[in-house]
Write a protein that holds these residues in place. Sequence first.
Motif, short mmCIF file in Angstrom:
data_model
loop_
_atom_site.label_atom_id
_atom_site.label_comp_id
_atom_site.label_asym_id
_atom_site.label_seq_id
_atom_site.Cartn_x
_atom_site.Cartn_y
_atom_site.Cartn_z
N CYS A 27 19.73 -18.27 18.96
CA CYS A 27 20.36 -18.69 20.20
C CYS A 27 21.85 -18.69 20.13
O CYS A 27 22.29 -18.50 21.26
N VAL A 28 22.53 -19.08 19.22
CA VAL A 28 23.95 -19.30 19.21
C VAL A 28 24.68 -18.03 19.69
O VAL A 28 25.41 -17.76 20.44
N SER A 29 24.17 -16.81 18.89
CA SER A 29 24.85 -15.45 18.88
C SER A 29 24.52 -14.83 20.33
O SER A 29 25.29 -14.30 20.87
N SER A 30 23.32 -14.91 20.66
CA SER A 30 22.91 -14.50 22.18
C SER A 30 23.34 -15.45 23.25
O SER A 30 23.64 -14.89 24.35
N PHE A 31 23.54 -16.77 22.88
CA PHE A 31 24.28 -17.60 23.89
C PHE A 31 25.89 -17.11 24.14
O PHE A 31 26.33 -17.14 25.32
N GLY A 32 26.48 -16.63 23.12
CA GLY A 32 27.63 -16.26 23.08
C GLY A 32 27.92 -14.72 24.04
O GLY A 32 28.62 -14.77 24.79
N GLY A 33 26.83 -13.98 23.45
CA GLY A 33 26.68 -12.77 24.26
C GLY A 33 26.32 -12.95 25.83
O GLY A 33 26.69 -12.10 26.61
N ASP A 34 25.70 -13.89 26.32
CA ASP A 34 25.44 -14.12 27.68
C ASP A 34 26.59 -14.48 28.53
O ASP A 34 26.73 -14.35 29.56
N GLN A 35 27.59 -14.66 27.91
CA GLN A 35 29.02 -15.14 28.47
C GLN A 35 29.73 -13.84 28.79
O GLN A 35 30.53 -13.83 29.96
N PHE A 36 29.31 -12.73 28.69
CA PHE A 36 29.87 -11.22 28.86
C PHE A 36 29.14 -10.59 29.85
O PHE A 36 27.88 -10.78 29.86
N LEU A 37 29.88 -9.76 30.66
CA LEU A 37 28.95 -8.69 31.45
C LEU A 37 28.55 -7.75 30.71
O LEU A 37 29.15 -7.40 29.49
N LYS A 38 27.53 -6.92 31.15
CA LYS A 38 26.85 -5.98 30.54
C LYS A 38 27.99 -4.54 30.21
O LYS A 38 27.97 -4.02 29.31
N SER A 39 29.07 -4.63 31.12
CA SER A 39 29.86 -3.13 31.22
C SER A 39 31.00 -3.87 30.25
O SER A 39 31.73 -2.91 29.93
N GLU A 40 30.92 -4.94 29.72
CA GLU A 40 32.12 -5.31 28.58
C GLU A 40 31.59 -5.09 27.19
O GLU A 40 31.74 -5.91 26.43
N SER A 41 31.14 -3.91 27.03
CA SER A 41 30.69 -3.33 25.85
C SER A 41 31.62 -3.39 24.41
O SER A 41 31.24 -4.04 23.53
N ALA A 42 32.80 -2.96 24.84
CA ALA A 42 33.84 -3.10 23.81
C ALA A 42 34.20 -4.40 23.59
O ALA A 42 34.30 -4.65 22.22
N ARG A 43 34.39 -5.34 24.38
CA ARG A 43 34.59 -6.79 24.06
C ARG A 43 33.47 -7.48 23.39
O ARG A 43 33.57 -8.22 22.54
N LEU A 44 32.13 -6.98 23.89
CA LEU A 44 31.04 -7.77 23.29
C LEU A 44 30.93 -7.26 21.82
O LEU A 44 30.48 -8.05 20.90
#
Length: 578
Positions: free
Chosen positions: A202-219
């Motif tokens: 949940c924690v790692s994917s919860f952090g990933g949920d904060q980003f747009l899909k287009s932000e692959s480099a930031r993700l």
Amino acid sequence: MSHNYTKLCDEKMPEFNNAYEDSNSGGLIDQDYLNNGADFENENAVSRVEDDINEEITVKKQSIYRVLGYPISVPFIISNEFCERFSYYGMRTVLMIYLTEKLMMSTDEATTWYHEFIALCYTTPLLGALIADVRIGKFLTILILSLVYLCGNAVMALTSIGAWFPASVSTESGVTSYQPMVWGPLLGLHLIALGTGGIKPCVSSFGGDQFLKSESARLQRYFSMFYFSINSGAMAATFLTPELRSMSCMGETTCFPLAFGVPALFMVLAVIAFVSASSWYVKVPPMGNPIIDVTRVTWAMALNKETQLKDFGKNKVDEVRQLWRVLAVFIPLPFFWAIYDQQGSRWVVQANRMNGKIGDIEIKPDQMQVVNPLLVLCLIPFFDAVVYPLFKKIGLPTGATFRLISGMVLIAVAFIICGFVELAMEGRVVAWNAAHPTDQRTLETLERSEQVHILATLPQILVITCAEILCSITGLEFAYTYAPASMKSVCQSFFLLTNAFGNLLTIILTKVSHRDLVLYFMWAGIQIFASILMSLICRQVQKSLDDYKTKNLQDETIVMSNLTLDESDNDNDMTHSR
């Protein structure tokens, strides 16, 4: 344009849940219903509400305040992970010594306990993911299970206070010692396993949920920072807790209550850090039980029921197919974890037989574990700034699957090196016994000053750390970026579940031989086979994986374009009204 994200989710979720339950209430769709020309309104309702919620989530992600381009909530998530990992590794670092020297277990019994605990830690993520994705969402799941985790830390600390248990006095030294009861760690470790395992996906994917899909480099950089925080916490803990347990306190020559108590304190800090940013989080609501969908669609695919597959809808079928592709890549990963987690068991036993003296300083065997997270902290930026750009420059791929395969190969090399170190240690014993026929020794009884130095383990630690960066960080990123949108936590949990299977493999295959030298080379051979298997699997599924990911990115781009057009239309309407 007014965007009330929370209100829309609250309004849409009852509608979504009713439609979802209606669409699943009958199990597989009735053939008579098909023949009557039904139009499956419930399935369409689910799709419409999903689209509305996903659109509003995208708006929320766009509007959230950012620091250096990253959502403001990300530092709180990373701080939470640092404290939680300090708590976990702080306790785990001294666990093997606690089991053998305090609870008086044999090495084999303690090894079994150790790997059973880790296996449980990586089995419970599936439970945490289902609770998050089906019932209460990631935020509440993390919060509730963190409190369970904290209770486990408290039990470990309190039940290690020896003065509460019967005392024994050594006839030789006259020193009083206390042996805690087994029920304490038995209860404490199970609570910790439920807590840490439940929040892992949940924690790692919860952090990933904060980003747009287009932000692959930031993700990708987020997952690197996330892993950096894991190893920062692990490094601090693996250095500090062995020092704490070696102190004298409460009338004993060791201080395990302090060694377990400080990790409990850090778990309190983890909860505080996580709750502090509650109002800034993008909280994706639970979207129903993906396991039911996966089971129904998989069953229809297995039986080649084209009519039923058409009724599920193309998007749902594509999601399930993508999930199975991701899980196929995970098949060889248990062999990686079976080797990797032996750093905390067999490698500690190996270090315990070695010479740890450097002048007046003595390196404790469990303190060698601090080198791994320290190297991770140094090598993550080195890989990002030097290794991956160099790969691109010389024409080598840098995609996720290539990194996974490379990590699998390197960890086999680490155990080959470890085997040669063990061979040198056995050679020292043979040399001693040849020179002292009347004073025969073993690996356990040979004087440490006569043994190979503990720093000889540094090359194997360096190689296994490089393997970890290539495989573990990439695995987290791969499980999130390639997973279908409705199955992020479940996919993360399956990735973590490979660790559980790996530790079960360790428990089973360690019994093949009582000689560590044989086991080290055996594991290296098994890992080479696993690397070849992963290469073959990735070759089969790579194109389909990338096609699905590209389609998802295009869908989000369309949503963002429509939102921009809506904003422009609203601005024009306001201009005309003036």
